[in-house]
Motif scaffolding. Structure first.
Motif, short mmCIF file in Angstrom:
data_model
loop_
_atom_site.label_atom_id
_atom_site.label_comp_id
_atom_site.label_asym_id
_atom_site.label_seq_id
_atom_site.Cartn_x
_atom_site.Cartn_y
_atom_site.Cartn_z
N LYS A 1 6.84 4.26 -0.25
CA LYS A 1 7.69 3.49 -1.12
C LYS A 1 8.31 4.45 -2.12
O LYS A 1 8.03 5.62 -2.09
CB LYS A 1 6.87 2.42 -1.84
N TYR A 2 9.13 3.94 -2.98
CA TYR A 2 9.81 4.89 -3.85
C TYR A 2 8.95 5.31 -5.02
O TYR A 2 8.24 4.52 -5.61
CB TYR A 2 11.14 4.32 -4.32
N ILE A 3 8.96 6.62 -5.30
CA ILE A 3 8.31 7.13 -6.50
C ILE A 3 9.35 7.04 -7.59
O ILE A 3 9.94 8.03 -7.99
CB ILE A 3 7.83 8.58 -6.30
N GLY A 4 9.58 5.85 -8.06
CA GLY A 4 10.66 5.62 -9.01
C GLY A 4 10.16 5.46 -10.41
O GLY A 4 9.12 5.97 -10.80
N THR A 5 10.89 4.72 -11.17
CA THR A 5 10.60 4.63 -12.60
C THR A 5 9.42 3.74 -12.91
O THR A 5 9.01 3.65 -14.06
CB THR A 5 11.83 4.13 -13.36
N ASN A 6 8.83 3.07 -11.94
CA ASN A 6 7.65 2.26 -12.22
C ASN A 6 6.39 2.91 -11.70
O ASN A 6 5.40 2.26 -11.44
CB ASN A 6 7.80 0.85 -11.63
N ARG A 7 6.44 4.22 -11.52
CA ARG A 7 5.26 4.93 -11.05
C ARG A 7 4.99 6.14 -11.92
O ARG A 7 5.91 6.85 -12.31
CB ARG A 7 5.46 5.42 -9.61
N CYS A 8 3.73 6.35 -12.22
CA CYS A 8 3.30 7.62 -12.78
C CYS A 8 2.79 8.44 -11.61
O CYS A 8 2.00 7.94 -10.79
CB CYS A 8 2.21 7.42 -13.80
N GLN B 1 0.85 -1.18 0.00
CA GLN B 1 0.00 0.00 0.00
C GLN B 1 0.90 1.24 0.00
O GLN B 1 1.69 1.44 0.90
CB GLN B 1 -0.89 0.01 1.25
N GLU B 2 0.74 2.02 -1.04
CA GLU B 2 1.51 3.26 -1.14
C GLU B 2 0.87 4.31 -0.25
O GLU B 2 -0.34 4.48 -0.24
CB GLU B 2 1.50 3.73 -2.60
N GLN B 3 1.68 5.03 0.52
CA GLN B 3 1.20 6.14 1.32
C GLN B 3 1.93 7.40 0.91
O GLN B 3 3.15 7.40 0.78
CB GLN B 3 1.40 5.86 2.81
N LEU B 4 1.16 8.47 0.71
CA LEU B 4 1.70 9.73 0.25
C LEU B 4 1.37 10.84 1.23
O LEU B 4 0.26 10.86 1.77
CB LEU B 4 1.12 10.07 -1.13
N GLN B 5 2.31 11.74 1.44
CA GLN B 5 2.09 12.85 2.36
C GLN B 5 2.62 14.14 1.76
O GLN B 5 3.82 14.28 1.53
CB GLN B 5 2.78 12.57 3.69
N GLU B 6 1.69 15.08 1.52
CA GLU B 6 2.09 16.36 0.96
C GLU B 6 2.53 17.35 2.05
O GLU B 6 2.08 17.24 3.20
CB GLU B 6 0.92 17.00 0.19
N SER B 7 3.35 18.30 1.65
CA SER B 7 3.75 19.39 2.54
C SER B 7 4.15 20.58 1.69
O SER B 7 4.30 20.45 0.47
CB SER B 7 4.90 18.97 3.46
N GLY B 8 4.30 21.74 2.33
CA GLY B 8 4.78 22.91 1.63
C GLY B 8 3.72 23.93 1.27
O GLY B 8 4.03 25.00 0.74
N GLY B 9 2.47 23.60 1.55
CA GLY B 9 1.43 24.57 1.26
C GLY B 9 1.49 25.76 2.21
O GLY B 9 2.25 25.75 3.18
N GLY B 10 0.69 26.77 1.91
CA GLY B 10 0.66 27.93 2.77
C GLY B 10 -0.03 29.09 2.09
O GLY B 10 -0.70 28.92 1.08
N SER B 11 0.13 30.27 2.67
CA SER B 11 -0.46 31.48 2.13
C SER B 11 0.63 32.34 1.52
O SER B 11 1.70 32.51 2.11
CB SER B 11 -1.18 32.25 3.24
N VAL B 12 0.35 32.88 0.35
CA VAL B 12 1.32 33.69 -0.37
C VAL B 12 0.58 34.75 -1.16
O VAL B 12 -0.59 34.56 -1.53
CB VAL B 12 2.19 32.81 -1.28
#
Length: 121
Positions: A26-33, A1-12
């Motif tokens: 897991k790795y976002i490598g060459t077998n992932r779009c 199961q791939e788990q993804l976590q975003e960061s870096g958002g904010g107000s600008v």
């Protein structure tokens, strides 16, 4: 199961820049779009940028020339560099991943929880 976590958002302010990151279990490598999507209140989720297993990239017309998608395979991280931000870029931004190419379609299997980007004019 791939788990993804975003960061870096904010107000600008309009014209400013932000860099979003998406860390994968897991790795976002060459077998992932992988792709970035966004959803503003009352609107449907839309594709912003995507990169496929061959490192080809796609961008929504509204962000071409302003946003850049990239990934660091060694560090299992996806990025979205956003420059010249506009008020219409305000939305919740999500990263997504899949073994097949879904380009800018919201058909990816794995999704993060999102990070809010607010651009004030």
């Amino acid at each position: 199961q791939e788990q993804l976590q975003e960061s870096g958002g904010g107000s600008v302010q309009a014209g400013g820049s932000l860099r979003l990151s998406c860390a994968a279990s897991k790795y976002i490598g060459t077998n992932r779009c992988v792709g970035w999507f966004r959803q503003a209140p009352g609107k449907e989720r839309e594709g912003v940028a995507a990169i496929d297993i061959g490192d080809s990239t796609w961008y929504a017309d509204s962000v071409k020339g302003r946003f850049t998608i990239s990934r660091d395979n060694a560090k299992v991280t996806l990025y979205l560099q956003m420059n010249s931000l506009k008020s219409e870029d305000t939305a919740m931004y999500y990263c997504a991943a899949d073994r097949v190419n879904w380009w800018l379609l919201p058909s990816y299997t794995y999704w993060g929880q999102g990070t809010q980007v607010t651009v004030s004019s």
